[in-house]
Design an enzyme around this catalytic site. Structure first.
Site, PDB file in Angstrom:
ATOM      1  CG  HIS A 356      45.871 177.928 -63.026  1.00  0.00           C
ATOM      2  ND1 HIS A 356      46.073 176.684 -62.475  1.00  0.00           N
ATOM      3  CD2 HIS A 356      44.610 177.912 -63.518  1.00  0.00           C
ATOM      4  CE1 HIS A 356      44.993 175.945 -62.647  1.00  0.00           C
ATOM      5  NE2 HIS A 356      44.087 176.667 -63.270  1.00  0.00           N
ATOM      6  CE  LYS A 534      59.053 171.287 -63.796  1.00  0.00           C
ATOM      7  NZ  LYS A 534      57.813 171.184 -63.055  1.00  0.00           N
ATOM      8  NE  ARG A 535      54.050 177.127 -69.206  1.00  0.00           N
ATOM      9  CZ  ARG A 535      54.200 178.228 -68.480  1.00  0.00           C
ATOM     10  NH1 ARG A 535      54.802 179.283 -68.991  1.00  0.00           N
ATOM     11  NH2 ARG A 535      53.742 178.282 -67.241  1.00  0.00           N
ATOM     12  CE  LYS A 540      56.489 176.055 -65.807  1.00  0.00           C
ATOM     13  NZ  LYS A 540      55.765 175.456 -64.656  1.00  0.00           N
ATOM     14  CB  THR A 642      49.886 168.605 -62.107  1.00  0.00           C
ATOM     15  OG1 THR A 642      50.171 169.059 -63.430  1.00  0.00           O
ATOM     16  CG2 THR A 642      48.759 169.424 -61.520  1.00  0.00           C
ATOM     17  CE  LYS A 646      50.237 165.115 -64.395  1.00  0.00           C
ATOM     18  NZ  LYS A 646      50.354 166.127 -65.449  1.00  0.00           N
TER      19      LYS A 646
END
Length: 797
Positions: A356, A534-535, A540, A642, A646
């Site tokens: 991952h 998100k985290r 990110k 993901t 969504k």
């Protein structure tokens, strides 16, 4: 009754069962029942409906001796289950009407259920989606994980800073699980290994029990159900009475303290030696219990141990359960007397590994001395595995290297297949983190692009859009998401566009009402809802988002009468407790929000909200309401994502880089319906090779220089010039994730977003095209790929 037939559930019959459970299971009468009592009674009535298809599925698997899939994951972010079960049993409206007949609001009752604190982010939610699809596709499967007493943590903000407290989800009874006290395994740690008659004997120093708790996972229409089995750690000796009687009250509780610590918290802070030891114990604890459990089940059917791979497929969700390889080899050698070579080959036929991450620091490794002290027998087995790997391949890649046990390399060597989770990611896995192992084991790496369950992430969370799609193309998309492509024939129809906008508006109004009730915040629902959930992590790039927000604020203040597109910038996510820079980014976001939200010049045009304690239930509110999806990670660093799926599925165009599954999403929804910016993965690598790139990029950008200067001057920190010095130093001197290099392009693309959003017809078409193009990203498709390409497992119909 078989797994394929269900009794008819009526409003009257469900109402009667709810009332029966209220009286007999909860011990309340209707006039004195609380919302909690009604929720528990409804849950028990629904659970009753799940049990028979669960039993029938189990019987059918045993009778046919079908191959089972065992999905080992440190996380299962299952969210609330009342709605999930009503949806998959197809009794949602029945439940709504039954609760109404009892004088209760179904939505209020559902909202009372706490989220199970069994995960953190995408990894755990992926595991939950996979369990849903395995059940929907009727593939016999078990999910294995840990029953965390407190989970990750509950996030709060104090003066803008993240604080953490224990999750209390098990303070209430978790009604969906069945305790299995008869299913318990001894799990050992420490001690030493002796050799007797050529056989290794492990003499452990510590032992705990892994005790099973089962939650049925029901598939679509209740046709099949699998099991999520979670392990709780318990002491072998409940209480040391002898120590207690000697006055050693602390020592008397030591066995229970050790056991409870193991299954208490998800991802303990491993920046300390004690934290590392606990995390390694956790990973071995649940993996060992799971391997022992699946072997027991396999042998109970009368099979020969050498046939294990014909009946068992074990999927490792990231490196956390990588110890499964040595543990299975240990049991095959020590308990079943297989030769070393045969044990390794048999274990490898059963095991597969999902990678991952491309971040080297996220590929777990353990100090060898720690590993050998906690798992001395496994240390020897890994040495044996490594010796055979080096001998058979001629590779120079070592599992034990420079005093560390490398779990990514271990998982790779012990798996017959290794899969990435997006097309780009799988290629980069071959070229970067596992390049040498890919040479040693050609064709071992394959791709299985992630997916999401449409039952949870459209059908359930977005009833307004669900109704429009049903009315437009029918209902086959519920289990065949690619049917959404039929919406393309309607996206230019004015009536369809109006209905699509109405659905989005309903979702934005729902989110606004929720946030008003929760935080007292009032949102302008005509504004663009621009969402990044998100985290919190540097790659990110939530900090790039907030820097761009400051730049936009500056532009609006400089020219307040211009025709600005109003925005609500929404952030959601947690930072790991030991990740100082990520927590500092959260503090910056909240400080900037406090300044901008109170600016009378701009507050009607720009607003920032950051609801604390992001979880699945919050996502189910935010995602359907989103207008713009922020997927802005540095290219080459996000394995898949993901959340991007969504949001796009729910009609939210993406602004993003060519990273992870963004690449495939853009291809499926159409390049014109995706706001692309930023360096590619190859360009990012090249940029990092250019010394001093970050400072030069900042100096070349007046907008970014101005923003960083404001932060340095304390504009957003009450005059404190040093509060964000670590962020500033990182951006000027390191900036590995290339915020400085992508910033201007990101800002310019956001202004393009503004222009398109102001064209209502064009934006609606883009949003609808996103929904229509996302059919390929169903977890049903992903699981079908795993079943065919990795597990050799089949649906049981």
């Amino acid at each position: 009754m078989t797994a394929q037939t269900q009794p008819t559930v009526t409003v009257d019959s469900l109402q009667a069962e709810i009332t029966r459970h209220l009286k007999l299971s909860i011990g309340k009468d209707p006039s004195h029942a609380s919302v909690y009592d009604w929720r528990m009674s409804l849950s028990l009535a629904l659970r009753d409906l799940v049990v028979e298809p669960w039993f029938a599925s189990t019987r059918k698997t045993y009778e046919g001796q079908h191959k089972r899939v065992y999905y080992l994951s440190m996380e299962f972010l299952i969210g609330r289950l009342v709605e999930d079960v009503t949806i998959n049993l197809d009794v949602e409206q029945t439940a709504i009407d039954a609760m109404a007949a009892l004088g209760q609001d179904y939505k209020v009752v559902v909202a009372d259920e706490p989220d199970a604190a069994l995960g953190n982010g995408g990894l755990g939610r992926l595991a939950a989606c996979f369990m849903d699809s395995l059940a929907t596709l009727a593939i016999p499967a078990y999910g294995y994980g840990i029953r965390y007493e407190h989970g990750l943590f509950e996030q709060h903000f104090e003066n803008g800073q993240q604080t953490e407290s224990a999750e209390g989800w098990l303070a209430q009874r978790h009604v969906w699980e069945f305790e299995r006290p008869e299913v318990a395994y001894k799990i050992h740690f420490g001690g030493y290994v002796s050799e007797e008659d050529g056989k290794a004997n492990w003499h452990p120093a510590e032992t705990v029990l892994a005790s099973a708790y089962d939650t049925p996972v029901i598939g679509w229409k209740g046709q099949w159900a699998n099991t999520l089995r979670l392990w709780a750690a318990k002491p072998v000796k409940l209480f040391d009475l002898e120590s207690f009687n000697r006055g050693d009250y602390v020592g008397a509780n030591a066995p229970e303290r050790l056991a409870r610590t193991i299954s208490r918290v998800l991802y303990p802070d491993d920046t300390t030696q004690d934290g590392k030891e606990l995390r390694l114990k956790q990973e071995y604890f649940f993996t060992s219990a799971s391997i022992k459990d699946l072997l027991r089940r396999f042998l109970s059917e009368g099979h020969q141990i050498t046939d294990l791979a014909d009946h068992v497929a074990i999927q490792l969700n990231d490196t956390h359960p990588a110890i499964a390889g040595p543990e299975l080899v240990r049991l095959l050698i020590d308990k079943h007397a297989l030769p070393e070579k045969d044990a390794i080959e048999l274990a490898r036929k059963c095991l597969a590994y999902t990678n991952h991450t491309l971040l080297p620091e996220a590929l777990e490794s353990w100090p060898e001395d720690l590993f050998a002290r906690i798992l001395p027998r496994h240390h020897r087995i890994i040495q044996m595995i490594q010796h055979r790997h080096l001998e058979e391949t001629g590779s120079d890649v070592r599992i034990i290297d420079h005093g560390n046990v490398k779990m990514g390399e271990l998982a790779f060597v012990m798996a017959h297949k290794v899969n990435g989770v997006s097309a780009l990611h799988s290629e980069l896995v071959k070229e970067t983190v596992f390049a040498d192992l890919n040479t040693a084991y050609p064709n071992r790496i394959i791709n299985q692009t992630n997916g999401i369950t449409p039952r949870r992430w459209l059908y359930s969370c977005n009833p307004a859009l669900r109704g429009l799609i049903n009315d437009t193309i029918g209902t086959k998309w519920h289990t065949d998401l690619e049917q959404l492509q039929d919406l393309n024939a309607h996206i230019d129809d004015a009536g369809f566009q109006e209905a699509f906008r109405a659905a989005k508006s309903a979702n934005k109004n729902r989110m606004a009402a929720w946030l008003k009730d929760r935080n007292g915040v009032t949102l302008d629902t005509s504004a663009m809802f621009d969402i990044q959930i998100k985290r919190i992590h540097e790659y990110k790039r939530q900090h790039m988002n907030i820097l761009e927000t400051i730049a936009l604020w500056n532009e609006i203040r400089d020219n307040p009468t211009a025709d600005w597109t109003p925005r609500v910038k929404v952030f959601g996510g947690k930072a790991a407790p030991g990740y100082a820079l990520a927590k500092l980014i959260i503090h910056l976001i909240n400080d900037v929000a406090a300044t901008i939200n109170n600016d009378p010049v701009t507050r009607d045009k720009l607003q920032i909200v950051y609801p604390e304690n992001y979880n699945v239930s919050m996502a189910e509110i935010l995602i359907p309401a989103s207008d713009l999806s922020e997927q802005i990670s540095t290219a080459g660093k996000e394995a898949s994502g993901t959340g991007n799926m969504k949001l796009s599925l729910n009609g939210s165009p993406t602004i993003g880089t060519l990273d992870g599954a963004n690449v495939e999403i853009r291809d499926h929804v159409g390049h014109d319906n995706f706001f692309l910016f930023g360096l590619t993965a190859a360009e990012a690598d090249a940029q990092r090779a250019d010394h001093g790139y970050a400072r030069r990029a900042i100096e070349a950008s007046p907008r970014l220089s101005r923003v960083l200067g404001q932060i340095a001057a304390g504009v957003f920190s009450g005059g404190d010039r040093y509060r964000y010095s670590d962020i500033l130093h990182n951006l000027y001197e390191n900036d590995y994730f290339l915020v400085s290099c992508d910033f201007d392009n990101y800002f310019a693309k956001q202004r393009e977003v503004d222009a398109v959003y102001s064209d209502v017809t064009r934006w609606t078409r883009m949003a609808a095209a996103n929904t229509a193009g996302m059919g390929w990203f169903s977890s049903d498709r992903t699981i079908s790929g795993y079943a065919q390409d990795i597990w050799n497992a089949h649906s049981v119909t």
